[in-house]
Write a protein that holds these residues in place. Sequence first.
Motif, PDB file in Angstrom:
ATOM      1  N   ILE A  76       0.843  -1.200   0.000  1.00  0.00           N
ATOM      2  CA  ILE A  76       0.000   0.000   0.000  1.00  0.00           C
ATOM      3  C   ILE A  76       0.876   1.247   0.000  1.00  0.00           C
ATOM      4  O   ILE A  76       0.653   2.176  -0.780  1.00  0.00           O
ATOM      5  CB  ILE A  76      -0.945   0.011   1.228  1.00  0.00           C
ATOM      6  N   ILE A  77       1.882   1.246   0.840  1.00  0.00           N
ATOM      7  CA  ILE A  77       2.785   2.394   0.931  1.00  0.00           C
ATOM      8  C   ILE A  77       3.544   2.571  -0.381  1.00  0.00           C
ATOM      9  O   ILE A  77       3.692   3.692  -0.876  1.00  0.00           O
ATOM     10  CB  ILE A  77       3.756   2.225   2.125  1.00  0.00           C
ATOM     11  N   GLU A  78       4.002   1.463  -0.963  1.00  0.00           N
ATOM     12  CA  GLU A  78       4.710   1.532  -2.237  1.00  0.00           C
ATOM     13  C   GLU A  78       3.837   2.174  -3.321  1.00  0.00           C
ATOM     14  O   GLU A  78       4.304   3.013  -4.089  1.00  0.00           O
ATOM     15  CB  GLU A  78       5.141   0.133  -2.677  1.00  0.00           C
ATOM     16  N   ILE A  79       2.592   1.791  -3.372  1.00  0.00           N
ATOM     17  CA  ILE A  79       1.674   2.345  -4.375  1.00  0.00           C
ATOM     18  C   ILE A  79       1.436   3.833  -4.124  1.00  0.00           C
ATOM     19  O   ILE A  79       1.417   4.638  -5.056  1.00  0.00           O
ATOM     20  CB  ILE A  79       0.344   1.572  -4.393  1.00  0.00           C
ATOM     21  N   LEU A  80       1.259   4.208  -2.868  1.00  0.00           N
ATOM     22  CA  LEU A  80       1.015   5.620  -2.544  1.00  0.00           C
ATOM     23  C   LEU A  80       2.214   6.499  -2.903  1.00  0.00           C
ATOM     24  O   LEU A  80       2.037   7.671  -3.234  1.00  0.00           O
ATOM     25  CB  LEU A  80       0.673   5.779  -1.064  1.00  0.00           C
ATOM     26  N   GLU A  81       3.410   5.944  -2.833  1.00  0.00           N
ATOM     27  CA  GLU A  81       4.596   6.714  -3.204  1.00  0.00           C
ATOM     28  C   GLU A  81       4.627   6.998  -4.701  1.00  0.00           C
ATOM     29  O   GLU A  81       5.149   8.015  -5.132  1.00  0.00           O
ATOM     30  CB  GLU A  81       5.862   5.984  -2.756  1.00  0.00           C
ATOM     31  N   GLU A  82       4.045   6.113  -5.493  1.00  0.00           N
ATOM     32  CA  GLU A  82       4.021   6.272  -6.951  1.00  0.00           C
ATOM     33  C   GLU A  82       2.757   6.958  -7.458  1.00  0.00           C
ATOM     34  O   GLU A  82       2.736   7.523  -8.545  1.00  0.00           O
ATOM     35  CB  GLU A  82       4.101   4.901  -7.625  1.00  0.00           C
ATOM     36  N   LEU A 139       0.650   1.472   9.771  1.00  0.00           N
ATOM     37  CA  LEU A 139       0.282   1.562   8.357  1.00  0.00           C
ATOM     38  C   LEU A 139      -0.678   2.736   8.129  1.00  0.00           C
ATOM     39  O   LEU A 139      -0.488   3.542   7.218  1.00  0.00           O
ATOM     40  CB  LEU A 139      -0.359   0.253   7.889  1.00  0.00           C
ATOM     41  N   ILE A 140      -1.694   2.836   8.977  1.00  0.00           N
ATOM     42  CA  ILE A 140      -2.680   3.915   8.836  1.00  0.00           C
ATOM     43  C   ILE A 140      -2.022   5.277   9.019  1.00  0.00           C
ATOM     44  O   ILE A 140      -2.273   6.213   8.246  1.00  0.00           O
ATOM     45  CB  ILE A 140      -3.838   3.719   9.834  1.00  0.00           C
ATOM     46  N   LYS A 141      -1.162   5.392  10.019  1.00  0.00           N
ATOM     47  CA  LYS A 141      -0.459   6.659  10.239  1.00  0.00           C
ATOM     48  C   LYS A 141       0.398   7.031   9.027  1.00  0.00           C
ATOM     49  O   LYS A 141       0.443   8.195   8.622  1.00  0.00           O
ATOM     50  CB  LYS A 141       0.410   6.574  11.494  1.00  0.00           C
ATOM     51  N   THR A 142       1.059   6.042   8.432  1.00  0.00           N
ATOM     52  CA  THR A 142       1.888   6.293   7.253  1.00  0.00           C
ATOM     53  C   THR A 142       1.024   6.730   6.073  1.00  0.00           C
ATOM     54  O   THR A 142       1.366   7.672   5.352  1.00  0.00           O
ATOM     55  CB  THR A 142       2.694   5.031   6.881  1.00  0.00           C
ATOM     56  N   ILE A 143      -0.114   6.051   5.882  1.00  0.00           N
ATOM     57  CA  ILE A 143      -1.035   6.420   4.800  1.00  0.00           C
ATOM     58  C   ILE A 143      -1.515   7.855   4.998  1.00  0.00           C
ATOM     59  O   ILE A 143      -1.492   8.666   4.068  1.00  0.00           O
ATOM     60  CB  ILE A 143      -2.241   5.453   4.754  1.00  0.00           C
ATOM     61  N   LYS A 144      -1.941   8.175   6.219  1.00  0.00           N
ATOM     62  CA  LYS A 144      -2.444   9.523   6.526  1.00  0.00           C
ATOM     63  C   LYS A 144      -1.364  10.589   6.334  1.00  0.00           C
ATOM     64  O   LYS A 144      -1.665  11.705   5.927  1.00  0.00           O
ATOM     65  CB  LYS A 144      -2.990   9.583   7.956  1.00  0.00           C
ATOM     66  N   SER A 145      -0.111  10.236   6.620  1.00  0.00           N
ATOM     67  CA  SER A 145       0.966  11.213   6.437  1.00  0.00           C
ATOM     68  C   SER A 145       1.214  11.506   4.959  1.00  0.00           C
ATOM     69  O   SER A 145       1.635  12.591   4.601  1.00  0.00           O
ATOM     70  CB  SER A 145       2.261  10.726   7.108  1.00  0.00           C
ATOM     71  N   LYS A 146       0.915  10.541   4.101  1.00  0.00           N
ATOM     72  CA  LYS A 146       1.090  10.730   2.663  1.00  0.00           C
ATOM     73  C   LYS A 146      -0.104  11.430   2.027  1.00  0.00           C
ATOM     74  O   LYS A 146       0.045  12.176   1.072  1.00  0.00           O
ATOM     75  CB  LYS A 146       1.356   9.398   1.983  1.00  0.00           C
TER      76      LYS A 146
END
Length: 125
Positions: free
Chosen positions: A35-41, A63-70
Motif C-alpha cells: 500500500i505504501i509503495e503504491i502511494l509513493e508512486e 500503516l494507517i499513520k503512514t497512509i495519513k501522512s502521505k
Amino acid sequence: MKKIILAINDKKTIKKLKEKYKLQKIIIVQYREAIIEILEENINIEKIVIEENIPGIISIEKLIKTIKSKNKKININIILEKEDFNKKDKLKNLEIKGIYIKNKLRINEKKKQEKDKIDKNKINK
C-alpha cells in the motif's frame, strides 16, 4: 478515474468489492507494505480497504499513520476478523470511520440473499 486499493486475501470479498466499485480502477495488493509503495508512486488514490489479517511487517496502526501522512484525504476502511472494542477504539482515534467485522459482513450478505430469494418468489407468484 478514481482508484481504490484493496488489501484483502478473501477472494469472495474482493469479488463483491469489484462489483460494487466497477466504475473505478481497483488495485489489489497482497501485503501491507505494498500500500505504501503504491502511494509513493500514485497520488490519485481515493479509498483503501484493508483486511486486518493481510500479511505485513508493520502494524495496522503504523500503516494507517503512514497512509495519513502521505494523503490525509484518503478514505480508509478496515475489515476486522472479529469484534474487538479495543481495536475499534484505536482505529477510531486514528480517524477511521469505516470499521467492519468480517463475520457480520457475511451474516448481512446471507440475510440479503434470503431477502432477494423471498422477493423473487413473491414476484413469480
